[in-house]
Design an enzyme around this catalytic site. Structure first.
Site, mmCIF file in Angstrom:
data_model
loop_
_atom_site.group_PDB
_atom_site.id
_atom_site.type_symbol
_atom_site.label_atom_id
_atom_site.label_comp_id
_atom_site.label_asym_id
_atom_site.label_seq_id
_atom_site.Cartn_x
_atom_site.Cartn_y
_atom_site.Cartn_z
ATOM 1 N N GLU A 49 0.870 -1.180 0.000
ATOM 2 C CA GLU A 49 0.000 0.000 0.000
ATOM 3 C C GLU A 49 0.898 1.218 0.000
ATOM 4 O O GLU A 49 1.701 1.418 0.913
ATOM 5 C CB GLU A 49 -0.917 0.002 1.221
ATOM 6 C CG GLU A 49 -2.127 -0.894 1.026
ATOM 7 C CD GLU A 49 -3.170 -0.768 2.132
ATOM 8 O OE1 GLU A 49 -4.186 -1.472 2.034
ATOM 9 O OE2 GLU A 49 -2.967 0.003 3.091
ATOM 10 N N ASP A 60 -5.856 10.084 9.351
ATOM 11 C CA ASP A 60 -4.609 9.491 9.829
ATOM 12 C C ASP A 60 -4.155 10.128 11.123
ATOM 13 O O ASP A 60 -4.478 11.273 11.430
ATOM 14 C CB ASP A 60 -3.519 9.657 8.757
ATOM 15 C CG ASP A 60 -3.763 8.734 7.585
ATOM 16 O OD1 ASP A 60 -3.736 7.512 7.813
ATOM 17 O OD2 ASP A 60 -4.003 9.225 6.471
ATOM 18 N N TYR A 175 -10.609 -3.407 3.439
ATOM 19 C CA TYR A 175 -9.665 -2.959 4.465
ATOM 20 C C TYR A 175 -10.506 -2.713 5.709
ATOM 21 O O TYR A 175 -11.253 -1.754 5.783
ATOM 22 C CB TYR A 175 -8.980 -1.678 3.983
ATOM 23 C CG TYR A 175 -7.841 -1.175 4.860
ATOM 24 C CD1 TYR A 175 -7.854 -1.314 6.250
ATOM 25 C CD2 TYR A 175 -6.741 -0.543 4.284
ATOM 26 C CE1 TYR A 175 -6.822 -0.851 7.031
ATOM 27 C CE2 TYR A 175 -5.691 -0.064 5.065
ATOM 28 C CZ TYR A 175 -5.749 -0.222 6.448
ATOM 29 O OH TYR A 175 -4.714 0.252 7.225
#
Lengths: 271, 407
Positions: A49, A60, A175
């Site tokens: 990734e 994030d 994911y």
């Protein structure tokens, strides 16, 4: 069948789990990215990734944000990321590459142009954190037409409806964000993951990779016992941050090899 | 809420059920945030149709905020400029000194209904942070305010104000250490603590339902004007002028007028040191559509889609995006968007101080400056209504510094 799909079929037949490391392209320097990608493969990566740096990475945590800031300061761009992929593909035709990033750089390039360039560069999957399925049907269809898997996130809090939405638009793998919060956050609830994975697999009919909160061989092994793939990101970036420039490649390879060994130690009958 | 339903046709059509204003808006959020905004959307849909909620909101606006805010004819200033008559909607007279509190009360009431004992907010200059801390104190809620560390340094008085009101101020060290970074950090907190936390966004931006909800809570401004202007002048104004950063005070005053095509709507952005200098915050005038902070809208960005740093003398306008409804109003041509430099805003600031005895917020001074630009070109039977969105006590240090004065 896409490179990602055939990889999962092969691993499944062998009873193995996929190891998916994440690095931010351009961190800490653009010319390190391609060597680092090859090092990840040498350390046991099945899929890479590759983070596309963005100025405002809301989903994030601080570690990946720092990586993004370093990469942008070093001049990395979406076009630059695609060039890295093309260079990597000169010597590696097998390892699937998934780009992971935010919508705006893609919007700025233009969705159509991005899909075309990503296809040419040799990208296998694209995960856009802030493109939910209902806002990107056309984009996802264009990706699939170009042989690229649109990959989506699911979270512990995702609804049943969400499973169907993602099943309808996504392909490749899911994911699964294993904890609430942002990347690099602290703890991981293995029981929760163990309870959710079979539900997702049954509904979505795709392999499930688990990420967020996997920090070492032990947590990787425990997640590997229940998931099809283990995604590890912030911890690798910390490894890069804490290494002297000439040791970065070696330390990342060594760290990933430990994770690989832990995953391969899982009894093949477990799943 | 009911308030929006009294307006018909064009405008009641936006946003759609998914929060789209034409091609703008939406909910571009990570899956981790999805349940949070979904829970909020459902709760808000229920509340905006609930007469009890509306009645409580109106009670609070009247008794806690001090509404309705008056409209004032700035006669000496108008006469000095020559031309059109300028009227000011006095949001600066609200409790806490700006329009921000209208929205904070609405969202805090909703948080209470949703049984979230903790509220968080982002703030640039500190005005939204102060308004949030104020209502958190009023309702007995825990309050955490994220603020770029650069802004914490520049706005020490507001930081102390928030602390007096019982809030915790968290300096944000990432990125450019300003408003957008504070917003990113607040989103992260929300994702992690959504079970007990309500995120009070201060402007008409962010993922659906925020742009709709904040517009609803702020639309009291324009609703009052609809009644007050005829009382005062015998008719509605020829133009309504408001500054636009994220755009909440502008949407608040525009909303009631959108379906009256004879009323010009003018949004004034911060041109900073001039659009050509690149040091400005004029997303609609100089930006391109993109996706940031959960919505599609005009953004200040580079070729690669990275968000660029903005500049304005007014911290409240110093934001690289803008509410999606403004993007829509620009594209449809219903509203005009113009820009005013730091220098022009300062001139209007000083003029209003000297001629009317009103110290305006530097944000509001942008709207005033544009009124001052066009008033002399119009005849004296024309009426301009300017939203004086906040008072300028918070800005006196900035203004003094520009004049070379140290306290």
């Amino acid at each position: 069948m896409s490179r990602i799909q055939s990889l999962f079929e092969r691993l499944h037949a062998q009873g193995r789990r996929a190891l998916i490391p994440f690095v931010t392209a351009g961190d800490p320097a653009p010319d390190l990215t391609v060597p680092l990608m090859h090092a990840l493969v040498a350390g046991g990566a099945d899929i890479i990734e590759l983070g596309v740096p963005f100025s405002d990475p809301m989903a994030d945590g601080p570690t990946i944000q720092r990586a993004s800031e370093r990469a942008l300061a070093a001049g990395m761009s979406l076009g630059g990321v695609l060039e890295c992929v093309a260079r990597f593909r000169e010597t590696n035709r097998e390892t699937p590459i998934v780009l992971m990033g935010y919508a705006n750089p893609i919007e700025a390039m233009g969705g159509g142009r991005f899909v075309e360039r990503a296809g040419t560069a040799g990208v296998d999957g694209v995960l856009v954190v802030d493109y939910p399925p209902e806002e990107c049907r056309e984009f996802a269809a264009a990706l699939r037409d170009a042989g690229i898997d649109p990959i989506f996130l699911l979270a512990p809090t995702s609804s049943e409806q969400r499973f169907s939405d993602v099943a309808a638009v996504g392909s490749g793998y899911i994911y699964y964000v294993s904890l609430k919060g942002v990347t690099g956050a602290a703890s991981l609830d293995f029981d929760e993951v163990a309870r959710r994975i079979p539900q997702i697999r049954a509904r979505v009919r795709m392999p499930v990779g688990v990420g967020f909160g996997i920090r070492d061989a032990e947590s990787a092994r425990r997640v590997g016992e229940i998931a099809d793939a283990v995604v590890i990101g912030s911890r690798i970036i910390e490894e890069i941050e804490h290494s002297a420039p000439d040791e970065r490649i070696a330390r990342v390879t060594a760290f990933l090899s430990e994770i690989r060994a832990a995953l391969d130690s899982i009894d093949r009958g477990t799943r | 809420m009911q308030m929006t339903e009294t307006h018909d046709a064009v405008h009641s059509a936006v946003p759609d059920a998914q929060g789209h204003f034409g091609r703008y808006g939406g909910a571009f959020v990570a899956e981790t945030l999805r349940p949070a905004i979904e829970e909020l959307r459902v709760a808000y849909e229920a509340s905006r149709a609930d007469p009890e909620f509306i009645a409580e909101f109106e009670y609070e606006l009247k008794h806690y905020v001090g509404r309705p805010s008056p409209i004032y004819h700035a006669k000496r200033w108008s006469d000095r400029l020559g031309g059109a008559r300028i009227y000011l909607k006095r949001e600066d007279l609200n409790h806490t000194g700006a329009h921000k509190v209208n929205n904070c009360i609405g969202q805090a009431m909703l948080a209470r209904r949703m049984r979230k004992p903790r509220v968080i907010a982002e703030t640039g200059a500190g005005q939204h942070g102060v308004a949030t801390a104020t209502v958190a104190a009023r309702y007995g809620m825990e309050c955490v305010v994220y603020m770029g560390s650069e802004d914490v340094r520049r706005q020490a008085a507001n930081v102390y104000r928030m602390k007096l009101l019982g809030a915790t101020v968290v300096p944000v060290e990432s990125g450019s250490k300003t408003l957008k970074d504070a917003l990113n950090e607040a989103m992260r907190d929300w994702v992690t603590n959504v079970h007990d936390t309500f995120y009070i966004i201060g402007t008409v931006a962010g993922p659906h339902p925020y742009p709709l909800m904040v517009r609803d809570f702020q639309s009291v401004i324009g609703r009052e004007c609809l009644v007050q202007m005829p009382e005062l002048t015998g008719r509605q104004p020829d133009a309504v002028i408001a500054c636009v950063g994220g755009g909440s005070n502008a949407m608040g005053i525009f909303h009631s007028y959108v379906d009256q095509p004879e009323v010009r709507l003018i949004g004034v952005e911060a041109a900073g040191e001039g659009l050509a200098s690149g040091r400005h915050a004029a997303s609609l005038s100089a930006g391109r559509p993109g996706i940031l902070h959960g919505n599609r809208t005009y953004l200040l960005q580079n070729e690669d889609g990275q968000i660029i740093e903005t500049h304005s003398i007014s911290a409240g306008l110093d934001y690289p995006g803008v509410g999606p409804e403004h993007a829509w109003l620009k594209d449809t041509g219903r509203a005009e968007y113009v820009s005013v430099t730091d220098a022009e805003a300062l001139q209007a600031f000083h003029d209003l101080c000297r001629l009317e005895g009103i110290i305006p917020a530097l944000e509001s001074a942008h709207a005033l400056a544009y009124a001052a630009r066009i008033a002399p070109t119009l005849s004296s039977d024309r009426i301009l209504l300017v939203n004086l969105s906040g008072r300028g006590d918070k800005d006196i240090h900035t203004v003094a510094e520009k004049s070379g004065i140290q306290f």
